[in-house]
Design a protein around this motif. Structure first.
Motif, PDB file in Angstrom:
ATOM      1  N   GLN A  76       0.827  -1.288  -0.112  1.00 56.94           N
ATOM      2  CA  GLN A  76       0.121  -0.099  -0.013  1.00 56.94           C
ATOM      3  C   GLN A  76       0.750   1.283  -0.066  1.00 56.94           C
ATOM      4  O   GLN A  76       0.581   2.235  -0.689  1.00 56.94           O
ATOM      5  CB  GLN A  76      -1.024  -0.088   1.244  1.00 56.94           C
ATOM      6  N   ALA A  77       2.011   1.122   0.598  1.00 61.42           N
ATOM      7  CA  ALA A  77       2.904   2.271   0.478  1.00 61.42           C
ATOM      8  C   ALA A  77       3.394   2.688  -0.658  1.00 61.42           C
ATOM      9  O   ALA A  77       3.555   3.749  -1.097  1.00 61.42           O
ATOM     10  CB  ALA A  77       4.017   2.132   1.742  1.00 61.42           C
ATOM     11  N   HIS A  78       3.969   1.599  -1.408  1.00 63.31           N
ATOM     12  CA  HIS A  78       4.391   1.769  -2.712  1.00 63.31           C
ATOM     13  C   HIS A  78       3.275   2.295  -3.583  1.00 63.31           C
ATOM     14  O   HIS A  78       3.570   3.263  -4.330  1.00 63.31           O
ATOM     15  CB  HIS A  78       4.956   0.203  -3.228  1.00 63.31           C
ATOM     16  N   HIS A  79       2.201   1.522  -3.574  1.00 60.83           N
ATOM     17  CA  HIS A  79       0.993   2.329  -4.572  1.00 60.83           C
ATOM     18  C   HIS A  79       0.794   3.645  -3.988  1.00 60.83           C
ATOM     19  O   HIS A  79       0.548   4.550  -4.860  1.00 60.83           O
ATOM     20  CB  HIS A  79      -0.304   1.149  -4.136  1.00 60.83           C
ATOM     21  N   LEU A  80       0.886   4.035  -2.743  1.00 53.28           N
ATOM     22  CA  LEU A  80       0.401   5.471  -2.618  1.00 53.28           C
ATOM     23  C   LEU A  80       1.558   6.394  -2.785  1.00 53.28           C
ATOM     24  O   LEU A  80       1.279   7.661  -3.346  1.00 53.28           O
ATOM     25  CB  LEU A  80       0.403   5.603  -0.810  1.00 53.28           C
TER      26      LEU A  80
END
Length: 300
Positions: A76-80
């Protein structure tokens, strides 16, 4: 207490690789640097995370409990933090993992690879075997899309209905069942092979026969549809399987298709993915391409 969120990435790699050296290679850092990160993680969590067992490292109970959540947080952090740009299929470079039932891979794998390569030549596909038990691969991001005979039970797994298939019988040319219309009695009296990754010799067909006062003879189980069809080709075994998803394989083997003498509900086919990919243009394109490829089966 201040925490270095970079430790989440290190922890994810350590739990996925199960070793300091493997995690270091995955994140392109030195083994001593990863070892120091493990020490900081141990201090922050109050847990050993990985303990040595002989020549290998084994995750602790707490590490196993947090593995899925840690991986989801990192994804999720990478996507954000990733820049959202317009999708350029001609220059897209990405690896997608597709986990389908083996019959679907055999029937539609070529068409899917051709369609993907035609539009996005830089994209690579991994077609993986469907596992023998339920796994959190979609949640972890290890699998991008999967097939299923039913809708998911987890709220964060998305799905769409591709189509509904009917069950048919496949037998060798000249099989005794081809000499006259198949009845419940003649069907039950034949020798059967089931398709089961777990080796089950019983499925819902047996339940339907039991309700009618009959019992079939299951001689063997096969781990894949291809194996079961080959057995039907080489012997007098009868295999009962979905029509559309196995049609091309039956045709290639020269098998005879017969109608199932039972009233059973159709077999649904669903495409599954994790909700984290809902707004990912590349993943949306992959889902659309996979959906079109699979739905072509039911238009034939």
């Amino acid at each position: 207490m201040q925490l270095d969120l970079n430790l989440l990435t290190a922890l994810d790699a350590l739990l996925e690789e199960g070793s300091v050296a493997g995690a270091a290679a995955r994140l392109h850092v030195t083994a001593p640097a990863m070892s120091r990160s493990l020490g900081r993680i141990r201090k922050a969590t109050g847990d050993q995370i990985l303990v040595r067992t002989g020549r290998h490292m084994t995750p602790t109970t707490r590490a196993l409990a947090m593995r899925t959540e840690v991986h989801a947080l990192v994804q999720q952090a990478h996507h954000l933090l990733s820049a959202q740009t317009e999708l350029e299929l001609a220059t897209l470079e990405r690896v997608f993992t597709v986990r389908w039932h083996d019959a679907l891979t055999t029937t539609c794998g070529t068409a899917l690879i051709a369609a993907v390569h035609r539009e996005a030549p830089g994209v690579q596909l991994r077609l993986t075997a469907e596992p023998g038990d339920d796994t959190p691969e979609l949640r972890r991001g290890d699998v991008d899309v999967a097939s299923s005979a039913g809708p998911p039970s987890l709220p964060d797994i998305r799905h769409c209905l591709i189509g509904q298939d009917r069950l048919v019988l496949a037998v060798r040319a000249g099989h005794p069942l081809t000499e006259q219309p198949v009845t419940v009695e003649s069907y039950a009296a034949a020798d059967h092979v089931t398709v089961s990754r777990r080796g089950s010799l019983h499925d819902r067909i047996d339940d339907a026969l039991t309700a009618l006062g009959h019992e079939r003879r299951v001689i063997a189980s096969a781990p894949t549809t291809a194996t079961a069809l080959q057995l039907a080709h080489d012997t007098d075994l009868v295999v009962t399987l979905p029509d559309a998803t196995t049609r091309s394989s039956r045709h290639q083997l020269g098998l005879t298709t017969l109608q199932l003498p039972l009233e059973l509900p159709p077999v649904p086919l669903h495409l599954l993915w994790h909700q984290r990919h809902d707004n990912d243009p590349a993943h949306t394109w992959l889902r659309d391409t996979a959906t079109q490829t699979l739905r072509a089966l039911f238009r034939t």
